[in-house]
Scaffold this motif. Structure first.
Motif, PDB file in Angstrom:
ATOM      1  N   GLN A 118     -35.722   1.100  31.663  1.00  0.00           N
ATOM      2  CA  GLN A 118     -34.793   0.247  32.400  1.00  0.00           C
ATOM      3  C   GLN A 118     -35.262   0.038  33.846  1.00  0.00           C
ATOM      4  O   GLN A 118     -35.168  -1.060  34.382  1.00  0.00           O
ATOM      5  N   VAL A 119     -35.782   1.072  34.471  1.00  0.00           N
ATOM      6  CA  VAL A 119     -36.313   0.944  35.833  1.00  0.00           C
ATOM      7  C   VAL A 119     -37.423  -0.110  35.860  1.00  0.00           C
ATOM      8  O   VAL A 119     -37.453  -0.986  36.729  1.00  0.00           O
ATOM      9  N   GLN A 120     -38.316  -0.063  34.888  1.00  0.00           N
ATOM     10  CA  GLN A 120     -39.394  -1.051  34.815  1.00  0.00           C
ATOM     11  C   GLN A 120     -38.845  -2.455  34.548  1.00  0.00           C
ATOM     12  O   GLN A 120     -39.328  -3.434  35.119  1.00  0.00           O
ATOM     13  N   ALA A 121     -37.846  -2.553  33.686  1.00  0.00           N
ATOM     14  CA  ALA A 121     -37.254  -3.866  33.383  1.00  0.00           C
ATOM     15  C   ALA A 121     -36.598  -4.467  34.623  1.00  0.00           C
ATOM     16  O   ALA A 121     -36.724  -5.675  34.871  1.00  0.00           O
ATOM     17  N   ILE A 122     -35.922  -3.652  35.407  1.00  0.00           N
ATOM     18  CA  ILE A 122     -35.293  -4.127  36.640  1.00  0.00           C
ATOM     19  C   ILE A 122     -36.365  -4.621  37.612  1.00  0.00           C
ATOM     20  O   ILE A 122     -36.256  -5.712  38.171  1.00  0.00           O
ATOM     21  N   ALA A 123     -37.411  -3.828  37.803  1.00  0.00           N
ATOM     22  CA  ALA A 123     -38.492  -4.201  38.722  1.00  0.00           C
ATOM     23  C   ALA A 123     -39.189  -5.477  38.265  1.00  0.00           C
ATOM     24  O   ALA A 123     -39.485  -6.369  39.081  1.00  0.00           O
ATOM     25  N   ARG A 124     -39.437  -5.586  36.984  1.00  0.00           N
ATOM     26  CA  ARG A 124     -40.108  -6.773  36.441  1.00  0.00           C
ATOM     27  C   ARG A 124     -39.247  -8.021  36.642  1.00  0.00           C
ATOM     28  O   ARG A 124     -39.744  -9.078  37.046  1.00  0.00           O
ATOM     29  N   GLU A 125     -37.939  -7.901  36.379  1.00  0.00           N
ATOM     30  CA  GLU A 125     -37.025  -9.035  36.557  1.00  0.00           C
ATOM     31  C   GLU A 125     -36.967  -9.463  38.025  1.00  0.00           C
ATOM     32  O   GLU A 125     -36.990 -10.650  38.332  1.00  0.00           O
ATOM     33  N   LEU A 126     -36.918  -8.497  38.903  1.00  0.00           N
ATOM     34  CA  LEU A 126     -36.897  -8.780  40.338  1.00  0.00           C
ATOM     35  C   LEU A 126     -38.168  -9.527  40.758  1.00  0.00           C
ATOM     36  O   LEU A 126     -38.112 -10.546  41.449  1.00  0.00           O
ATOM     37  N   LYS A 127     -39.301  -9.047  40.313  1.00  0.00           N
ATOM     38  CA  LYS A 127     -40.591  -9.679  40.625  1.00  0.00           C
ATOM     39  C   LYS A 127     -40.653 -11.094  40.060  1.00  0.00           C
ATOM     40  O   LYS A 127     -41.036 -12.036  40.757  1.00  0.00           O
ATOM     41  N   ASP A 128     -40.240 -11.251  38.804  1.00  0.00           N
ATOM     42  CA  ASP A 128     -40.291 -12.561  38.157  1.00  0.00           C
ATOM     43  C   ASP A 128     -39.391 -13.574  38.860  1.00  0.00           C
ATOM     44  O   ASP A 128     -39.793 -14.714  39.102  1.00  0.00           O
TER      45      ASP A 128
ATOM     46  N   GLY B 147     -45.234   2.305  42.262  1.00  0.00           N
ATOM     47  CA  GLY B 147     -44.530   3.237  41.383  1.00  0.00           C
ATOM     48  C   GLY B 147     -44.110   2.696  40.033  1.00  0.00           C
ATOM     49  O   GLY B 147     -43.372   3.350  39.302  1.00  0.00           O
ATOM     50  N   PHE B 148     -44.585   1.503  39.687  1.00  0.00           N
ATOM     51  CA  PHE B 148     -44.143   0.870  38.445  1.00  0.00           C
ATOM     52  C   PHE B 148     -44.515   1.693  37.213  1.00  0.00           C
ATOM     53  O   PHE B 148     -43.701   1.843  36.294  1.00  0.00           O
ATOM     54  N   ASP B 149     -45.721   2.214  37.161  1.00  0.00           N
ATOM     55  CA  ASP B 149     -46.188   2.933  35.967  1.00  0.00           C
ATOM     56  C   ASP B 149     -45.386   4.211  35.711  1.00  0.00           C
ATOM     57  O   ASP B 149     -45.047   4.516  34.564  1.00  0.00           O
ATOM     58  N   GLN B 150     -45.059   4.947  36.760  1.00  0.00           N
ATOM     59  CA  GLN B 150     -44.294   6.188  36.595  1.00  0.00           C
ATOM     60  C   GLN B 150     -42.812   5.896  36.408  1.00  0.00           C
ATOM     61  O   GLN B 150     -42.107   6.656  35.750  1.00  0.00           O
ATOM     62  N   ALA B 151     -42.320   4.825  37.005  1.00  0.00           N
ATOM     63  CA  ALA B 151     -40.932   4.356  36.877  1.00  0.00           C
ATOM     64  C   ALA B 151     -39.906   5.413  37.270  1.00  0.00           C
ATOM     65  O   ALA B 151     -38.859   5.519  36.661  1.00  0.00           O
ATOM     66  N   ARG B 152     -40.226   6.175  38.287  1.00  0.00           N
ATOM     67  CA  ARG B 152     -39.259   7.139  38.824  1.00  0.00           C
ATOM     68  C   ARG B 152     -38.651   6.593  40.115  1.00  0.00           C
ATOM     69  O   ARG B 152     -37.492   6.807  40.399  1.00  0.00           O
TER      70      ARG B 152
END
Length: 117
Positions: free
Chosen positions: A47-57, A71-76
């Protein structure tokens, strides 16, 4: 795009991916780093990655340059730098540990709902 509009876009992007406890700090009187910090959390790494990806997109769709994403890969704790707005997307366990709201306690909190008016 002005920083208030940018933080509104960021908050909406995070909300679309069901980010929890979205907080916006007005950093303009506290720091030269950014006008706003957006802080939110996801319940797991995906979910952390999905939020970051949506924000970037969504930022890129509006022609806004994402200066850096860390920090995208670790998603902490994913940091998304949109220049005037810095977004901190935490895993729920990490957010409590780092407690940026306390660290930047001099910054005023902006109601997310109030940004859209």
């Amino acid at each position: 795009m002005e920083s208030k509009e940018l933080v509104t876009l960021a908050a909406q992007a995070c909300d679309e991916k069901r980010a929890s406890d979205i907080v916006v700090l007005d950093m303009s009187d506290v720091s030269l780093i950014a006008d706003y910090f957006l802080i939110c959390e996801g319940s797991n790494e995906r979910q952390v990655q999905a939020i970051a990806r949506e924000l970037k997109d969504q930022a890129e769709e509006q022609g806004i340059e994402v200066k850096r994403m860390e920090g995208f890969d670790q998603a902490r704790w994913v940091l998304v730098d949109l220049n005037d707005v810095v977004c901190h997307i935490f895993h729920k366990d990490e957010r409590h540990y780092y407690n940026l709201e306390r660290l930047w306690g001099d910054a005023s909190t902006v109601a997310v709902e109030g940004l859209q008016s």
